[in-house]
Write a protein that holds these residues in place. Structure first.
Motif, PDB file in Angstrom:
ATOM      1  N   LYS A 130       0.838  -1.205   0.000  1.00 47.54           N
ATOM      2  CA  LYS A 130       0.000   0.000   0.000  1.00 47.54           C
ATOM      3  C   LYS A 130       0.869   1.250   0.000  1.00 47.54           C
ATOM      4  N   LEU A 131       1.940   1.266   0.811  1.00 46.17           N
ATOM      5  CA  LEU A 131       2.837   2.428   0.861  1.00 46.17           C
ATOM      6  C   LEU A 131       3.442   2.710  -0.510  1.00 46.17           C
ATOM      7  N   VAL A 132       3.916   1.659  -1.176  1.00 48.37           N
ATOM      8  CA  VAL A 132       4.529   1.838  -2.489  1.00 48.37           C
ATOM      9  C   VAL A 132       3.494   2.216  -3.536  1.00 48.37           C
ATOM     10  N   SER A 133       2.320   1.598  -3.478  1.00 41.71           N
ATOM     11  CA  SER A 133       1.285   1.852  -4.474  1.00 41.71           C
ATOM     12  C   SER A 133       0.723   3.267  -4.359  1.00 41.71           C
ATOM     13  N   VAL A 134       0.509   3.736  -3.125  1.00 40.51           N
ATOM     14  CA  VAL A 134      -0.107   5.054  -2.924  1.00 40.51           C
ATOM     15  C   VAL A 134       0.867   6.179  -3.289  1.00 40.51           C
ATOM     16  N   ASN A 135       2.127   6.043  -2.934  1.00 39.58           N
ATOM     17  CA  ASN A 135       3.086   7.149  -3.098  1.00 39.58           C
ATOM     18  C   ASN A 135       3.895   7.079  -4.388  1.00 39.58           C
ATOM     19  N   ASN A 136       3.947   5.889  -5.029  1.00 38.79           N
ATOM     20  CA  ASN A 136       4.675   5.720  -6.289  1.00 38.79           C
ATOM     21  C   ASN A 136       6.062   6.364  -6.229  1.00 38.79           C
ATOM     22  N   PRO A 137       6.953   5.850  -5.368  1.00 41.98           N
ATOM     23  CA  PRO A 137       8.284   6.465  -5.228  1.00 41.98           C
ATOM     24  C   PRO A 137       9.107   6.311  -6.508  1.00 41.98           C
ATOM     25  N   ASP A 138      10.127   7.103  -6.607  1.00 42.16           N
ATOM     26  CA  ASP A 138      11.006   7.034  -7.778  1.00 42.16           C
ATOM     27  C   ASP A 138      11.882   5.792  -7.765  1.00 42.16           C
ATOM     28  N   LEU A 139      12.200   5.282  -6.584  1.00 41.88           N
ATOM     29  CA  LEU A 139      13.106   4.133  -6.488  1.00 41.88           C
ATOM     30  C   LEU A 139      12.719   3.290  -5.284  1.00 41.88           C
ATOM     31  N   VAL A 140      12.598   1.973  -5.514  1.00 38.82           N
ATOM     32  CA  VAL A 140      12.337   1.016  -4.432  1.00 38.82           C
ATOM     33  C   VAL A 140      13.555   0.108  -4.334  1.00 38.82           C
ATOM     34  N   LEU A 141      14.267   0.184  -3.194  1.00 37.05           N
ATOM     35  CA  LEU A 141      15.496  -0.582  -2.993  1.00 37.05           C
ATOM     36  C   LEU A 141      15.254  -1.699  -1.988  1.00 37.05           C
ATOM     37  N   PHE A 142      15.639  -2.899  -2.365  1.00 39.29           N
ATOM     38  CA  PHE A 142      15.583  -4.043  -1.449  1.00 39.29           C
ATOM     39  C   PHE A 142      16.942  -4.184  -0.783  1.00 39.29           C
ATOM     40  N   VAL A 143      16.953  -4.227   0.553  1.00 38.47           N
ATOM     41  CA  VAL A 143      18.179  -4.358   1.329  1.00 38.47           C
ATOM     42  C   VAL A 143      18.298  -5.804   1.794  1.00 38.47           C
ATOM     43  N   GLY A 144      19.356  -6.462   1.393  1.00 31.39           N
ATOM     44  CA  GLY A 144      19.573  -7.853   1.751  1.00 31.39           C
ATOM     45  C   GLY A 144      20.991  -8.097   2.215  1.00 31.39           C
ATOM     46  N   GLU A 145      21.175  -9.196   2.946  1.00 32.65           N
ATOM     47  CA  GLU A 145      22.487  -9.534   3.482  1.00 32.65           C
ATOM     48  C   GLU A 145      23.304 -10.335   2.481  1.00 32.65           C
TER      49      GLU A 145
END
Length: 590
Positions: A490-505
């Motif tokens: 919902k956060l990503v869909s509503v705000n449509n950010p310019d970049l979505v980064l996945f943080v992984g180990e």
């Protein structure tokens, strides 16, 4: 049932194509970009929208054959169709393939498609329809159905007997009928057909005394000689048994039957002739060596399998997920089968070079990873650039966000941090400490608030107050926690950010693949947008703790196709770098 078929060279020249119905989008282009160009040919199939694609390669002529069909159909004859199409094209159009000239393949395709579909329908009918009963089984079934009538006739005969002598004679007669299997007690289930006929004759003797029940006199005693003659319980000697078997063979097969020795001799001669016909000088060690030296060695699966198995074990030992290692090695094998080995070259050297090329192609970004340039371009456009950081618990999202903040601020970007982790206790205070050290403002609304609403307010605040970039922190969550995954989507869909980064180990192997895949899948499944946002890039943390076990980078990029934006190499704000692909390759293949 097919939607589209294409035959094209690996250089991009289309030799022949046929669309059996109008396609939505361009699935073949998606296959080329996502699979063929990124060395993912180890897969067996590829899904695009509502379509499923299968393909085959002809490496000698650098040819690709692709079949597109609806995903819901699950056609079982596609592999056979592709193989027949490849054989037909290679056999008839080698000159056209070498010169990249379009071919006339319509009639050939129609004929092959008809044959394959008809064979498939025949096999389907044979599975659905059970085989007909043989005459022997039909006779047994009829005997079973008539067994009750036979038992009733015998019972009537006994009931209608005039005297005890006639009853005894009837019982004595039944004892003389056939083997012990047919001499079961009366009124107990089905009888064989022979017994039915014999018992019927015995019943007729009651009504018609002139017709004898048997062809011999039942009152005559059986002699000892006859008993020995018809006694089958004793074992025969080898000569008598062989004579009896020969007689049976002549009776049931014919006079041209060969003896066992002749059969064995014939089979041995056939096997020796087959072995002689399949033998070739190239299969010997000397022949194989000379072919390698002269450059005439054609690589086959048997040559590549042992070498690739060693490389697969090496990749898995360097923390590459087992699924990715297998697909990667299968992709290299698919692209190398049928190619000629160069003179004085080892197969292991060729395979290592091909694997290195495949890894380089996978790790090379397909889009820009320069976040700073994107932020500056957004500032020129007069808007605030937004970045969302997502990941599981404890991977270092807040620390990574602070490192990115320092990276941008040190290059003249006006940054603000938004505390959208309203779930974990202490998350806002942790970010507040980072903001004090970095001297950047923090936008927060406390706990137990809607993260999507907080992010929307933060982006609006950044646009109104002239900020260049807003970094949005989110709560850590496990990939199988549906309520929190819905909140993230919902956060990503509503705000449509310019970049979505996945943080992984960098420490994880197979589990990292599962985390990344399910996060990406959740953003699609729980989104209310027609074109849902997905993960745009990857940040790998704790990269300084793994020595040469850098396989997590390969696994994550291979699974999503998204590039690695940053790599964390320590606890300080300055410990954030770009991924050095050559260093990763040296670590993987050393």
């Amino acid at each position: 049932m097919l939607d589209h078929v294409s035959i094209f060279s690996q250089s991009g020249a289309v030799l022949w194509s046929r669309s059996l119905c109008k396609l939505r989008g361009n699935p073949v282009d998606a296959l080329v970009k996502t699979v063929l160009l990124e060395e993912r040919t180890g897969r067996k199939e590829f899904n695009y929208d509502a379509y499923q694609m299968r393909w085959t390669l002809e490496n000698k002529l650098n040819l690709v054959l692709v079949v597109v069909y609806q995903k819901v159909l699950q056609l079982l004859y596609v592999d056979e169709l592709l193989e027949r199409l490849k054989n037909e094209v290679v056999a008839q159009f080698q000159d056209e393939i070498l010169t990249r000239t379009p071919i006339a393949f319509d009639e050939n395709f129609d004929r092959i498609l008809r044959d394959v579909e008809s064979n498939y329908m025949k096999s389907k009918r044979s599975i659905n329809n059970p085989p007909a009963l043989s005459s022997k089984k039909i006779g047994a079934a009829r005997a079973d159905t008539n067994s009750d009538a036979t038992s009733k006739a015998i019972e009537d005969s006994e009931n209608s007997a005039a005297s005890a002598d006639e009853l005894d004679r009837l019982k004595h007669e039944l004892k003389l009928v056939g083997p012990s299997k047919q001499a079961k007690p009366m009124r107990t289930g089905p009888r064989p057909s022979k017994f039915k006929k014999e018992s019927k004759k015995s019943a007729d003797t009651k009504t018609n005394a002139k017709k004898p029940a048997l062809s011999y006199d039942i009152k005559t005693k059986i002699s000892q000689k006859d008993i020995e003659k018809y006694d089958r319980s004793k074992a025969l000697d080898e000569v008598e048994e062989q004579a009896m078997l020969d007689a049976k063979r002549r009776e049931n097969i014919g006079d041209d039957t060969m003896s066992d020795n002749e059969d064995e001799a014939s089979e041995s001669e056939q096997s020796s002739s087959d072995a002689g016909s399949s033998w070739s000088f190239g299969q010997t060690r000397l022949g194989d060596f000379l072919q390698k030296v002269s450059g005439n060695k054609v690589l086959a699966r048997e040559d590549l399998a042992p070498v690739l198995d060693q490389f697969r074990q090496t990749l898995m030992s360097k923390n590459v997920a087992s699924e990715v290692a297998e697909e990667l090695c299968e992709s290299v094998m698919t692209t190398m089968i049928g190619k000629h080995l160069e003179s004085f070259t080892r197969i292991q050297t060729v395979v290592q070079k091909a694997l290195e090329t495949a890894l380089l192609r996978i790790l090379t970004p397909k889009k820009s990873t320069d976040v700073l340039r994107e932020v500056l371009a957004a500032r020129e456009a007069g808007r605030c650039y937004s970045i969302v950081f997502v990941g599981v618990n404890g991977v270092g999202k807040s620390t990574t966000l602070s490192k990115v903040c320092y990276y941008l601020k040190s290059r003249g970007v006006k940054v603000m941090i938004a505390a959208c982790d309203t779930f974990r206790s202490g998350a806002v205070e942790q970010l507040n400490q980072h903001c004090k050290v970095l001297d950047v403002p923090l936008f927060e609304r406390g706990y137990a608030k809607d993260p999507a609403a907080v992010a929307r307010e933060a982006i609006a605040h950044g646009n109104e107050n002239g900020f260049d970039c807003v970094l949005i922190d989110t709560a850590g969550r496990m990939q199988n926690n549906e309520p929190l995954m819905r909140a993230l989507a919902k956060l990503v869909s509503v705000n449509n950010p310019d970049l979505v980064l996945f943080v992984g180990e960098a420490l994880v192997g197979n589990d990292g693949i599962d985390q990344l895949s399910l996060f990406d899948r959740a953003l699609v499944d729980y989104s209310d947008r027609q074109d849902p946002r997905r993960i745009d890039g990857i940040v790998i943390t704790k990269f300084d703790t793994i020595d040469d076990k850098v396989g997590a980078a390969v696994s994550m990029v291979y699974k999503t196709g998204q590039p690695i934006m940053f790599v964390g190499t320590g606890q300080k704000y300055t410990n954030l770098t770009k991924l050095n692909i050559k260093t990763v390759l040296r670590s993987l293949l050393s």
